[in-house]
Write an enzyme that holds these catalytic residues in place. Structure first.
Site, PDB file in Angstrom:
ATOM      1  N   ASP A 116       0.978  -1.005   0.097  1.00 19.99           N
ATOM      2  CA  ASP A 116       0.052   0.112   0.096  1.00 19.99           C
ATOM      3  C   ASP A 116       0.821   1.254   0.063  1.00 19.99           C
ATOM      4  O   ASP A 116       1.805   1.196   0.654  1.00 19.99           O
ATOM      5  CB  ASP A 116      -0.851  -0.078   1.238  1.00 19.99           C
ATOM      6  CG  ASP A 116      -2.008  -1.010   1.070  1.00 19.99           C
ATOM      7  OD1 ASP A 116      -1.860  -1.837   0.440  1.00 19.99           O
ATOM      8  OD2 ASP A 116      -2.948  -0.889   2.088  1.00 19.99           O
ATOM      9  N   HIS A 172       5.292  -7.009  -0.276  1.00 22.32           N
ATOM     10  CA  HIS A 172       5.119  -8.581  -0.971  1.00 22.32           C
ATOM     11  C   HIS A 172       5.776  -8.545  -2.411  1.00 22.32           C
ATOM     12  O   HIS A 172       6.057  -7.417  -2.597  1.00 22.32           O
ATOM     13  CB  HIS A 172       3.630  -8.862  -1.231  1.00 22.32           C
ATOM     14  CG  HIS A 172       2.602  -8.857  -0.062  1.00 22.32           C
ATOM     15  ND1 HIS A 172       2.095  -9.855   0.532  1.00 22.32           N
ATOM     16  CD2 HIS A 172       2.290  -7.623   0.820  1.00 22.32           C
ATOM     17  CE1 HIS A 172       1.360  -9.523   1.563  1.00 22.32           C
ATOM     18  NE2 HIS A 172       1.573  -8.271   1.871  1.00 22.32           N
ATOM     19  N   SER A 273       7.446   4.081   5.744  1.00 20.93           N
ATOM     20  CA  SER A 273       8.696   4.745   5.016  1.00 20.93           C
ATOM     21  C   SER A 273       8.205   4.483   3.596  1.00 20.93           C
ATOM     22  O   SER A 273       7.454   4.923   3.124  1.00 20.93           O
ATOM     23  CB  SER A 273       9.918   3.739   5.400  1.00 20.93           C
ATOM     24  OG  SER A 273      10.823   4.391   4.995  1.00 20.93           O
TER      25      SER A 273
END
Length: 305
Positions: A116, A172, A273
């Site tokens: 995300d 991922h 981050s």
């Protein structure tokens, strides 16, 4: 479905109380000078280490209190979390989502977003340079460190993905492939928000980071560069079973051979981050990908031409 909805009390807490407070806070920190002062002119590394220790305190009441305060200032949404009761703040930061919450684009030509994020700077690598913000170039050679060859990405594309503190913090595999090498580079912990990116030259090259080199099943080399920031206590890479943090000085070289399938979890940040994605020639941005766009893990990020 009803079982996925937040309770009435939680909705009231988020909508009726949190939003006004967030609005006041956002107006305050929107002043760039104040924002930069609050998030960078502080003992960054000391605060980051302190945050790492605090986030590991296992206390249900302290965790609930901290999350309540956190919600006052950010759009934190835990409705997709696999569990709703957290032992520590770290458990909340690194939360898993319920199965099916993120669906990865299965088309073989699609390079999916690993996390995300809010899309930051994008562009083509030219003469070994990329941009963190308009007028602020930095070199891939410096970002990758003295032991890594970044020339394979000359003429290819880069995409900067910024994770805010309220987002899902796990990342991922963007496609099928094998991770072959990781270089960990210790460094500073400057904030990586847009205000800092416009003021601190070569910021990503100064911060703690890992260079994850991967070869896709198509044969294309790629690199994912997770960059830590203030309050980001560590980066976890599951396939190495190692915690990368400020205590690991120097350039740590970690060769490996770790096959991944698209969507497989690779690791997490313990706050929020940035991940900088590098691909060689032959990839284009997927439709709708542009600076400022918010995306989810699994959404099409790049497309193999």
């Amino acid at each position: 479905m009803k079982d996925r909805e937040a309770s009435p009390a939680l909705r009231v807490g988020m909508n009726d109380h949190a939003r006004p407070r967030r609005g006041w806070f956002k107006r305050l920190v929107a002043q760039e000078d104040l924002n930069f002062l609050l998030t960078n002119r502080v003992p960054r590394i000391a605060l980051t280490r302190m945050m790492g220790r605090f986030s590991r305190i296992e206390s249900p009441w302290l965790t609930r209190l901290t999350i309540a305060v956190w919600r006052m200032f950010t759009p934190l949404d835990l409705s997709e979390a696999k569990q709703q009761n957290f032992r520590s703040l770290k458990d909340c930061f690194t939360r898993e989502l319920r199965p099916g919450s993120r669906v990865f684009d299965a088309r073989p030509e699609i390079f999916a977003s690993p996390s995300d994020a809010i899309v930051g700077a994008t562009g083509v690598v030219e003469r070994g340079q990329v941009y963190q913000a308009k007028g602020f170039p930095y070199s891939t050679e410096e970002l990758f460190g003295p032991t890594q060859d970044a020339s394979v990405f000359e003429g290819g594309r880069f995409v900067t993905l910024r994770l805010t503190s309220a987002m899902y913090h796990r990342f991922h595999a963007p496609a099928d492939g094998t991770v072959e090498h990781v270089t960990y580079l210790s460094g500073d912990t400057w904030n990586v928000n847009p205000v800092a990116l416009k003021r601190v030259e070569r910021l990503f090259c100064r911060n703690e980071r890992a260079v994850v080199r991967m070869t896709l099943s198509s044969g294309h080399p790629i690199a994912l560069v997770p960059v830590a920031a203030i309050l980001v206590a560590s980066i976890r890479l599951h396939f190495l079973d190692v915690l990368l943090h400020l205590g690991r000085k120097g350039a740590n070289e970690m060769p490996c051979s770790a096959p991944h399938v698209k969507g497989q979890e690779m690791g997490w940040f313990e706050h929020g981050s940035t991940i900088i994605v590098f691909v060689p020639k032959g990839f284009d941005l997927a439709e709708g990908i542009a600076p400022g766009v918010q995306i989810r893990a699994g959404q099409a990020l790049l497309r193999l031409s």
